[in-house]
Design a protein around this motif. Structure first.
Motif, short mmCIF file in Angstrom:
data_model
loop_
_atom_site.label_atom_id
_atom_site.label_comp_id
_atom_site.label_asym_id
_atom_site.label_seq_id
_atom_site.Cartn_x
_atom_site.Cartn_y
_atom_site.Cartn_z
N GLN A 93 22.86 6.09 -13.82
CA GLN A 93 24.15 5.71 -13.25
C GLN A 93 24.83 4.71 -14.18
O GLN A 93 24.18 4.05 -14.97
CB GLN A 93 24.01 5.10 -11.85
N ASP A 94 26.14 4.61 -14.06
CA ASP A 94 26.92 3.69 -14.87
C ASP A 94 26.88 2.31 -14.22
O ASP A 94 27.42 2.12 -13.13
CB ASP A 94 28.35 4.19 -15.01
N ASN A 95 26.23 1.35 -14.87
CA ASN A 95 26.12 -0.02 -14.36
C ASN A 95 27.13 -0.97 -14.98
O ASN A 95 27.02 -2.18 -14.82
CB ASN A 95 24.70 -0.55 -14.59
N SER A 96 28.12 -0.43 -15.69
CA SER A 96 29.08 -1.27 -16.40
C SER A 96 29.82 -2.23 -15.48
O SER A 96 29.99 -3.41 -15.81
CB SER A 96 30.08 -0.40 -17.17
N SER A 97 30.28 -1.76 -14.34
CA SER A 97 31.02 -2.63 -13.42
C SER A 97 30.12 -3.73 -12.87
O SER A 97 30.58 -4.85 -12.63
CB SER A 97 31.66 -1.84 -12.28
N ARG A 98 28.84 -3.45 -12.71
CA ARG A 98 27.89 -4.47 -12.25
C ARG A 98 27.69 -5.54 -13.33
O ARG A 98 27.63 -6.74 -13.03
CB ARG A 98 26.57 -3.83 -11.86
N ALA A 99 27.60 -5.10 -14.57
CA ALA A 99 27.47 -6.06 -15.68
C ALA A 99 28.69 -6.95 -15.76
O ALA A 99 28.59 -8.17 -15.93
CB ALA A 99 27.27 -5.31 -17.00
N GLN A 100 29.87 -6.36 -15.62
CA GLN A 100 31.11 -7.14 -15.67
C GLN A 100 31.19 -8.12 -14.50
O GLN A 100 31.64 -9.26 -14.67
CB GLN A 100 32.31 -6.19 -15.70
N ALA A 101 30.75 -7.70 -13.32
CA ALA A 101 30.75 -8.60 -12.16
C ALA A 101 29.78 -9.75 -12.36
O ALA A 101 30.09 -10.91 -12.03
CB ALA A 101 30.39 -7.82 -10.89
N LEU A 102 28.61 -9.48 -12.92
CA LEU A 102 27.64 -10.53 -13.20
C LEU A 102 28.22 -11.54 -14.18
O LEU A 102 28.14 -12.76 -13.96
CB LEU A 102 26.35 -9.91 -13.75
N MET A 103 28.80 -11.06 -15.26
CA MET A 103 29.39 -11.95 -16.26
C MET A 103 30.50 -12.80 -15.63
O MET A 103 30.55 -14.02 -15.85
CB MET A 103 29.93 -11.15 -17.44
N ALA A 104 31.37 -12.20 -14.85
CA ALA A 104 32.47 -12.94 -14.22
C ALA A 104 31.95 -14.03 -13.30
O ALA A 104 32.48 -15.15 -13.27
CB ALA A 104 33.38 -11.98 -13.46
N ARG A 105 30.91 -13.73 -12.52
CA ARG A 105 30.34 -14.74 -11.60
C ARG A 105 29.77 -15.93 -12.37
O ARG A 105 29.93 -17.07 -11.97
CB ARG A 105 29.26 -14.11 -10.73
N LEU A 106 29.09 -15.65 -13.46
CA LEU A 106 28.49 -16.75 -14.22
C LEU A 106 29.55 -17.57 -14.93
O LEU A 106 29.47 -18.81 -14.95
CB LEU A 106 27.46 -16.19 -15.21
N ILE A 107 30.55 -16.93 -15.50
CA ILE A 107 31.64 -17.68 -16.13
C ILE A 107 32.30 -18.59 -15.10
O ILE A 107 32.54 -19.77 -15.36
CB ILE A 107 32.65 -16.73 -16.80
N SER A 108 32.56 -18.06 -13.93
CA SER A 108 33.18 -18.85 -12.86
C SER A 108 32.31 -20.05 -12.47
O SER A 108 32.81 -21.15 -12.25
CB SER A 108 33.43 -17.96 -11.65
N ALA A 109 31.00 -19.85 -12.41
CA ALA A 109 30.08 -20.93 -12.01
C ALA A 109 30.11 -22.10 -12.99
O ALA A 109 29.97 -23.25 -12.59
CB ALA A 109 28.66 -20.39 -11.87
#
Length: 128
Positions: A93-109
């Motif tokens: 499956q394409d996990n690209s959107s999950r990777a982008q969501a993970l990165m966004a959450r960490l940047i925000s933190a």
């Protein structure tokens, strides 16, 4: 093997954030962000380095092994810097959107003043 490799260099991060100095705090936000992004953590290791002579702060290196690949985080409180590395395989499956969501959450933190990001599509047979 197909995947998305995201990298971010954060600067202007507050050195007194618990996630910059406390391995348990960094681990907690990383594992929570992985779960919120819908990825599967299978193991974690977080290590705080001993401050150099004359220094009062030192950073942390942390890794979360994912069923899909990995998350790596490095903090430099003395520089107000953080580097983030997220790689996900897209087998099945394409996990690209999950990777982008993970990165966004960490940047925000980390609430950095500046962010420099890169993305690399990985896959196929590369010749060196």
């Amino acid at each position: 093997m197909q995947g998305l490799h995201l990298c971010a260099d954060l600067s202007g991060v507050r050195a007194d954030l618990p996630e910059m100095l406390d391995p348990a705090a960094l681990q907690a936000i990383c594992v929570a962000a992985v779960a919120q992004a819908g990825l599967g953590a299978v193991a974690e290791l977080f290590h705080r380095f001993v401050p150099a002579p004359g220094e009062t702060q030192s950073g942390i290196t942390g890794v979360v092994l994912l069923a899909e690949s990995h998350l790596a985080v490095h903090t430099w409180p003395e520089l107000g810097g953080v580097t983030l590395d997220v790689y996900v395989c897209n087998m099945g499956q394409d996990n690209s959107s999950r990777a982008q969501a993970l990165m966004a959450r960490l940047i925000s933190a980390f609430a950095p003043e500046q962010v420099q990001q890169q993305a690399l599509q990985r896959g196929g047979l590369a010749q060196i």
